[in-house]
Design a protein around this motif. Structure first.
Motif, PDB file in Angstrom:
ATOM      1  N   ASP A   5       0.312  -1.041   0.322  1.00  0.00           N
ATOM      2  CA  ASP A   5      -0.120   0.255   0.502  1.00  0.00           C
ATOM      3  C   ASP A   5       0.267   1.057  -0.130  1.00  0.00           C
ATOM      4  O   ASP A   5       0.175   2.764   0.409  1.00  0.00           O
ATOM      5  N   GLU A   6       2.122   0.822  -0.234  1.00  0.00           N
ATOM      6  CA  GLU A   6       3.246   2.305   0.249  1.00  0.00           C
ATOM      7  C   GLU A   6       3.229   2.799  -0.862  1.00  0.00           C
ATOM      8  O   GLU A   6       3.421   2.170  -1.996  1.00  0.00           O
ATOM      9  N   LEU A   7       3.939   3.777  -1.597  1.00  0.00           N
ATOM     10  CA  LEU A   7       4.117   4.605  -2.400  1.00  0.00           C
ATOM     11  C   LEU A   7       5.636   4.802  -2.530  1.00  0.00           C
ATOM     12  O   LEU A   7       6.006   5.823  -1.585  1.00  0.00           O
ATOM     13  N   HIS A   8       6.498   5.209  -3.299  1.00  0.00           N
ATOM     14  CA  HIS A   8       7.373   5.459  -3.634  1.00  0.00           C
ATOM     15  C   HIS A   8       7.963   6.666  -4.345  1.00  0.00           C
ATOM     16  O   HIS A   8       7.770   5.389  -5.659  1.00  0.00           O
ATOM     17  N   VAL A   9       8.541   7.553  -4.434  1.00  0.00           N
ATOM     18  CA  VAL A   9       8.804   8.173  -5.221  1.00  0.00           C
ATOM     19  C   VAL A   9      10.515   8.756  -5.239  1.00  0.00           C
ATOM     20  O   VAL A   9      10.811   9.324  -4.411  1.00  0.00           O
ATOM     21  N   VAL A  10      10.771   8.765  -6.899  1.00  0.00           N
ATOM     22  CA  VAL A  10      12.143   9.193  -6.901  1.00  0.00           C
ATOM     23  C   VAL A  10      12.206   9.838  -7.700  1.00  0.00           C
ATOM     24  O   VAL A  10      12.204   9.787  -8.757  1.00  0.00           O
ATOM     25  N   VAL A  11      12.462  11.248  -7.793  1.00  0.00           N
ATOM     26  CA  VAL A  11      12.720  12.640  -8.932  1.00  0.00           C
ATOM     27  C   VAL A  11      14.595  12.588  -9.001  1.00  0.00           C
ATOM     28  O   VAL A  11      15.174  12.719  -8.061  1.00  0.00           O
ATOM     29  N   GLU A  12      14.621  12.438 -10.195  1.00  0.00           N
ATOM     30  CA  GLU A  12      16.195  12.680 -11.224  1.00  0.00           C
ATOM     31  C   GLU A  12      15.961  14.099 -11.894  1.00  0.00           C
ATOM     32  O   GLU A  12      14.900  13.721 -13.216  1.00  0.00           O
ATOM     33  N   ALA A  13      16.677  15.044 -11.571  1.00  0.00           N
ATOM     34  CA  ALA A  13      16.875  15.807 -12.677  1.00  0.00           C
ATOM     35  C   ALA A  13      18.009  16.049 -13.209  1.00  0.00           C
ATOM     36  O   ALA A  13      19.267  16.977 -12.682  1.00  0.00           O
ATOM     37  N   PRO A  14      18.275  15.777 -14.199  1.00  0.00           N
ATOM     38  CA  PRO A  14      19.222  16.432 -14.800  1.00  0.00           C
ATOM     39  C   PRO A  14      19.903  17.561 -15.943  1.00  0.00           C
ATOM     40  O   PRO A  14      18.331  17.876 -15.755  1.00  0.00           O
ATOM     41  N   ASP A  15      20.733  17.720 -15.945  1.00  0.00           N
ATOM     42  CA  ASP A  15      20.620  19.075 -16.250  1.00  0.00           C
ATOM     43  C   ASP A  15      20.172  19.531 -17.546  1.00  0.00           C
ATOM     44  O   ASP A  15      20.200  20.804 -18.206  1.00  0.00           O
ATOM     45  N   ASP A  16      19.301  18.949 -18.380  1.00  0.00           N
ATOM     46  CA  ASP A  16      18.682  18.814 -19.782  1.00  0.00           C
ATOM     47  C   ASP A  16      16.699  19.047 -19.727  1.00  0.00           C
ATOM     48  O   ASP A  16      16.684  19.004 -20.610  1.00  0.00           O
ATOM     49  N   GLY A  17      17.093  19.372 -18.736  1.00  0.00           N
ATOM     50  CA  GLY A  17      15.615  20.443 -18.648  1.00  0.00           C
ATOM     51  C   GLY A  17      14.984  19.383 -18.782  1.00  0.00           C
ATOM     52  O   GLY A  17      13.255  19.511 -19.100  1.00  0.00           O
ATOM     53  N   VAL A  18      14.775  17.923 -18.540  1.00  0.00           N
ATOM     54  CA  VAL A  18      13.929  16.782 -18.509  1.00  0.00           C
ATOM     55  C   VAL A  18      14.374  16.419 -16.306  1.00  0.00           C
ATOM     56  O   VAL A  18      14.969  16.829 -15.723  1.00  0.00           O
ATOM     57  N   VAL A  19      12.660  16.415 -16.319  1.00  0.00           N
ATOM     58  CA  VAL A  19      12.323  15.792 -15.134  1.00  0.00           C
ATOM     59  C   VAL A  19      12.252  14.243 -15.088  1.00  0.00           C
ATOM     60  O   VAL A  19      10.543  13.731 -15.291  1.00  0.00           O
ATOM     61  N   LEU A  20      12.616  13.731 -14.329  1.00  0.00           N
ATOM     62  CA  LEU A  20      11.773  12.311 -15.055  1.00  0.00           C
ATOM     63  C   LEU A  20      12.051  11.447 -12.845  1.00  0.00           C
ATOM     64  O   LEU A  20      12.285  12.000 -12.029  1.00  0.00           O
ATOM     65  N   ILE A  21      10.342  11.132 -12.734  1.00  0.00           N
ATOM     66  CA  ILE A  21       9.900  11.184 -11.239  1.00  0.00           C
ATOM     67  C   ILE A  21       9.552   9.334 -11.802  1.00  0.00           C
ATOM     68  O   ILE A  21       8.608   9.040 -12.568  1.00  0.00           O
ATOM     69  N   ARG A  22      10.525   8.645 -10.376  1.00  0.00           N
ATOM     70  CA  ARG A  22       9.992   7.397 -10.781  1.00  0.00           C
ATOM     71  C   ARG A  22       9.336   6.814  -9.262  1.00  0.00           C
ATOM     72  O   ARG A  22       9.450   7.387  -8.300  1.00  0.00           O
ATOM     73  N   VAL A  23       8.705   5.915 -10.027  1.00  0.00           N
ATOM     74  CA  VAL A  23       6.920   5.896  -8.607  1.00  0.00           C
ATOM     75  C   VAL A  23       6.544   4.356  -9.136  1.00  0.00           C
ATOM     76  O   VAL A  23       6.770   3.664  -9.649  1.00  0.00           O
ATOM     77  N   ARG A  24       6.700   3.982  -7.605  1.00  0.00           N
ATOM     78  CA  ARG A  24       6.458   2.355  -8.063  1.00  0.00           C
ATOM     79  C   ARG A  24       5.911   2.059  -6.315  1.00  0.00           C
ATOM     80  O   ARG A  24       5.680   3.245  -5.292  1.00  0.00           O
ATOM     81  N   GLY A  25       5.057   1.466  -6.276  1.00  0.00           N
ATOM     82  CA  GLY A  25       4.175   0.677  -5.429  1.00  0.00           C
ATOM     83  C   GLY A  25       2.539   1.648  -5.585  1.00  0.00           C
ATOM     84  O   GLY A  25       2.142   0.840  -6.909  1.00  0.00           O
ATOM     85  N   SER A  26       1.967   1.318  -4.778  1.00  0.00           N
ATOM     86  CA  SER A  26       0.327   1.569  -5.114  1.00  0.00           C
ATOM     87  C   SER A  26       0.060   3.863  -4.277  1.00  0.00           C
ATOM     88  O   SER A  26       0.009   3.792  -3.982  1.00  0.00           O
ATOM     89  N   LEU A  27      -0.778   3.640  -6.307  1.00  0.00           N
ATOM     90  CA  LEU A  27      -1.053   5.550  -5.808  1.00  0.00           C
ATOM     91  C   LEU A  27      -3.028   4.965  -5.772  1.00  0.00           C
ATOM     92  O   LEU A  27      -3.468   4.798  -6.966  1.00  0.00           O
ATOM     93  N   ASP A  28      -2.984   5.082  -4.859  1.00  0.00           N
ATOM     94  CA  ASP A  28      -4.564   4.750  -4.441  1.00  0.00           C
ATOM     95  C   ASP A  28      -5.178   5.171  -2.923  1.00  0.00           C
ATOM     96  O   ASP A  28      -4.336   6.217  -2.104  1.00  0.00           O
ATOM     97  N   GLY A  29      -6.315   5.292  -2.440  1.00  0.00           N
ATOM     98  CA  GLY A  29      -6.240   6.061  -1.531  1.00  0.00           C
ATOM     99  C   GLY A  29      -6.366   5.680  -0.312  1.00  0.00           C
ATOM    100  O   GLY A  29      -5.895   6.199   1.035  1.00  0.00           O
ATOM    101  N   TRP A  30      -5.501   4.437  -0.221  1.00  0.00           N
ATOM    102  CA  TRP A  30      -4.986   3.871   1.216  1.00  0.00           C
ATOM    103  C   TRP A  30      -3.055   4.575   1.381  1.00  0.00           C
ATOM    104  O   TRP A  30      -2.513   4.441   2.016  1.00  0.00           O
ATOM    105  N   SER A  31      -2.954   5.250  -0.324  1.00  0.00           N
ATOM    106  CA  SER A  31      -1.556   5.651   0.070  1.00  0.00           C
ATOM    107  C   SER A  31      -1.349   7.356   0.449  1.00  0.00           C
ATOM    108  O   SER A  31      -2.211   8.021  -0.054  1.00  0.00           O
ATOM    109  N   ASP A  32      -0.113   7.439   0.581  1.00  0.00           N
ATOM    110  CA  ASP A  32      -0.863   8.462   0.895  1.00  0.00           C
ATOM    111  C   ASP A  32       0.232   9.939  -0.790  1.00  0.00           C
ATOM    112  O   ASP A  32       1.694   9.560  -1.384  1.00  0.00           O
ATOM    113  N   PRO A  33      -0.641   9.984  -1.034  1.00  0.00           N
ATOM    114  CA  PRO A  33       0.034  10.776  -2.916  1.00  0.00           C
ATOM    115  C   PRO A  33       0.858  11.527  -3.019  1.00  0.00           C
ATOM    116  O   PRO A  33       1.138  12.205  -4.092  1.00  0.00           O
ATOM    117  N   SER A  34       0.976  12.680  -1.505  1.00  0.00           N
ATOM    118  CA  SER A  34       1.259  14.280  -1.581  1.00  0.00           C
ATOM    119  C   SER A  34       2.888  14.381  -2.211  1.00  0.00           C
ATOM    120  O   SER A  34       3.417  15.303  -2.529  1.00  0.00           O
TER     121      SER A  34
END
Length: 117
Positions: free
Chosen positions: A4-33
């Motif tokens: 039920d947990e949500l794990h978020v990792v943000v990678e921001a290389p210098d080329d104007g791209v933001v990569l957001i890696r999402v793992r787990g569950s994105l639902d009413g039981w997890s905290d999406p903040s």
């Protein structure tokens, strides 16, 4: 990490791209903040592209759909492309399909493919 947990990792290389890696569950039981904050920062950060890697997202419900639709709206308003990268899990793809929102997103098969969208 439990299912039920949500794990978020943000990678921001210098080329104007933001990569957001999402793992787990994105639902009413997890905290999406953490994901909401990452997507808002990406939209307002002056970059050119945000890639949300959903390949390890195991489940999403209407809470997750709301987060993604809100992010799409914020990115559009900011003039920043938002691409969802997969491969999307069966349940995540079904949520987008059943809700009629699959076509509202740019979806790439992989993160590498999303970087060229």
């Amino acid at each position: 990490m439990t299912a039920d947990e949500l794990h978020v990792v943000v990678e921001a290389p210098d080329d104007g791209v933001v990569l957001i890696r999402v793992r787990g569950s994105l639902d009413g039981w997890s905290d999406p903040s953490e994901l909401v904050e990452a997507l808002e920062a990406a939209a307002g950060g002056g970059g050119r592209l945000t890639v949300a890697d959903l390949s390890r997202l195991e489940f999403a419900d209407s809470t997750g759909l709301h987060v993604l639709l809100d992010a799409r709206h914020r990115h559009t308003d900011a003039g920043v492309r938002l691409v969802l990268a997969g491969p999307l899990g069966t349940e995540v793809r079904r949520l987008l399909d059943v809700s009629g929102t699959l076509g509202a997103f740019t979806i790439a098969d992989t993160v590498d493919a999303a970087l060229t969208c």
